[in-house]
Design an enzyme around this catalytic site. Structure first.
Site, short mmCIF file in Angstrom:
data_model
loop_
_atom_site.label_atom_id
_atom_site.label_comp_id
_atom_site.label_asym_id
_atom_site.label_seq_id
_atom_site.Cartn_x
_atom_site.Cartn_y
_atom_site.Cartn_z
N SER A 160 -7.64 -5.84 -4.63
CA SER A 160 -7.29 -4.73 -3.77
C SER A 160 -8.49 -3.76 -3.64
O SER A 160 -9.56 -4.17 -3.21
CB SER A 160 -6.04 -4.03 -4.30
OG SER A 160 -5.47 -3.20 -3.33
N ASP A 248 1.02 -10.67 2.19
CA ASP A 248 0.30 -9.43 1.87
C ASP A 248 0.12 -8.60 3.14
O ASP A 248 -0.33 -9.11 4.17
CB ASP A 248 -1.07 -9.79 1.28
CG ASP A 248 -1.87 -8.60 0.80
OD1 ASP A 248 -1.38 -7.45 0.91
OD2 ASP A 248 -3.00 -8.82 0.32
N HIS A 280 1.07 -8.91 -1.90
CA HIS A 280 -0.13 -8.26 -2.43
C HIS A 280 -0.12 -8.26 -3.96
O HIS A 280 0.86 -7.87 -4.59
CB HIS A 280 -0.19 -6.83 -1.89
CG HIS A 280 -1.49 -6.14 -2.13
ND1 HIS A 280 -2.68 -6.60 -1.63
CD2 HIS A 280 -1.78 -5.01 -2.81
CE1 HIS A 280 -3.65 -5.78 -1.99
NE2 HIS A 280 -3.13 -4.81 -2.72
#
Length: 308
Positions: A160, A248, A280
Site C-alpha cells: 500500500s 482491491d 486490498h
C-alpha cells in the site's frame, strides 16, 4: 452554534480526525508487539534499533536462523509498512508476525522501517525517514547486517503506502546513487492518477497526508507517470514485481503503475502478479489463508531469484 475551533476539517474514520484549528485527534491507538531473541516457531531473532533519535527514525530487524558457522551471507530486505502514510507501525500485530514469517521462509535479513506518520508529520517526512533508514542499512554499521547481509543483494518492498515508499526509494537511489538495489516488490501499491474529485475519500486522504498539496496528475508522489524525465528509466534495480488483488479498490492504479514502469525505458525486468477474488492487503488480514500463502511464496521466490 459551535465555534470554528471545534469544527472537523478532515476525517479518516475510525483512525484520525483533523479539526480546522489544526488539532489532531487519533481515535484508535494501535497496540505494538515486542521483538524476540528467538521466535519459538520460526527461530527468527528480532531486535529494535534507533537510526536517528532526532527525527526520530527507528527499525525492527529480523535475522533468520542460520547454520553455525554461516555458509554465506543472505539478502537484505528493507521493508516499508502500509497504512495510508498515517497509521500502522513496524511494531504492530499486523506487521511483526508477517515479517517474522517472511524472514523465516525467505532466509533474508529484514529491516522494517518505523517512519514518522502524517498528519503530525506530513510528507515528505515518511520519504525522508525511509531514505535515512535505507542509507543506514546499506552502511552496514549494525552488527547483524555487517556479519550476515549481502549488500550486493539489497531489496526494497512494501505494501500500500509502503509500496509507494519503496518505489520512491528506488527512484531516489537511481538518481542519487550510494545504494545498490537488486529489486523492488510493490504489494497492492497506493498510487493515484490524481483525478479524484474534490471531497472524495481519495482527495480527503491526500490532503490529510500532504496538507496544502494540490496533487493532481502532475504530482509524482501520487502518479508515477509524472516523474521527471528519465527518473523511471534510471530507477535503481534489475528486477521489480507488482502484486495486485482483483477486488482491491487500488487495483487499476497499481496496474497503471506496472504499465508506466514497463514503458519507461527502464532496463530491468518487471513482473505483474495478480490474486483473484481478494481485496486490498488481504495477505495481512488473512495471513493463514491459502492465497496469502501463495503470495508469500511468490515474494520469497522473488527475493531468492538469481540476479540478471
Amino acid at each position: 452554534m459551535s465555534s470554528t475551533i471545534d469544527e472537523i476539517d478532515l476525517e479518516f474514520f475510525p483512525f484520525i480526525r483533523l479539526y480546522k484549528s489544526g488539532r489532531i485527534e487519533r481515535l484508535t491507538v494501535l497496540p505494538t508487539l515486542p521483538p524476540s531473541p528467538s521466535d519459538p516457531i520460526t527461530g527468527v531473532a528480532s531486535k529494535d534499533v534507533v537510526i536517528d533519535p532526532a527525527a526520530p527514525v527507528s527499525a525492527r530487524l529480523y535475522l533468520p536462523q542460520l547454520p553455525s558457522p554461516p555458509s554465506s551471507k543472505v539478502p537484505l530486505l528493507v521493508y516499508f509498512h502500509g497504512g495510508a502514510f498515517c497509521i500502522e507501525s513496524a511494531f504492530s500485530p499486523t506487521y511483526h508476525p508477517y515479517l517474522n514469517s517472511l524472514c523465516g521462509r525467505a532466509g533474508v535479513l529484514i529491516v522494517s522501517v518505523e517512519y514518522r506518520l502524517a498528519p503530525e508529520h506530513p510528507l515528505p517526512a515518511a520519504y525522508d525517514d525511509s531514505w535515512a533508514a535505507l542509507r543506514w542499512a546499506v552502511g552496514g554499521s549494525d552488527p547483524w547486517i555487517a556479519a550476515h547481509a549481502d549488500l550486493n543483494r539489497v531489496f526494497l518492498a512494501g505494501d500500500s503506502a509502503g509500496a509507494n515508499i519503496a518505489h520512491r526509494m528506488a527512484v531516489r537511489a537511481g538518481a542519487e546513487g550510494g545504494v545498490r538495489v537488486e529489486g523492488t516488490a510493490a504489494i497492492h501499491p497506493y498510487f493515484s492518477t490524481g483525478e479524484e474529485e474534490k471531497g472524495t475519500l481519495g482527495d480527503k486522504l491526500w490532503r490529510l497526508v500532504c496538507p496544502g498539496a494540490i496533487g493532481g496528475t502532475g504530482d509524482p508522489r501520487l502518479n508515477p507517470a509524472a516523474e521527471s524525465e528519465g527518473a523511471l528509466k534510471g530507477m535503481a534495480g534489475r528486477r521489480a514485481v507488482v502484486f495486485l488483488a482483483e477486488k482491491d479498490f487500488l487495483r487499476e492504479k497499481g496496474k497503471a503503475y506496472f504499465e508506466v514502469l514497463r514503458g519507461s525505458g527502464w532496463e530491468g525486468l518487471v513482473e505483474l502478479v495478480e490474486t483473484e477474488g481478494e481485496g486490498h492487503v488481504f495477505h495481512l488480514s488473512k495471513p493463514e489463508s491459502y492465497r496469502a500463502g501463495e503470495l508469500m511464496e511468490k515474494l520469497v521466490s522473488f527475493l531468492n531469484g538469481a540476479s540478471h
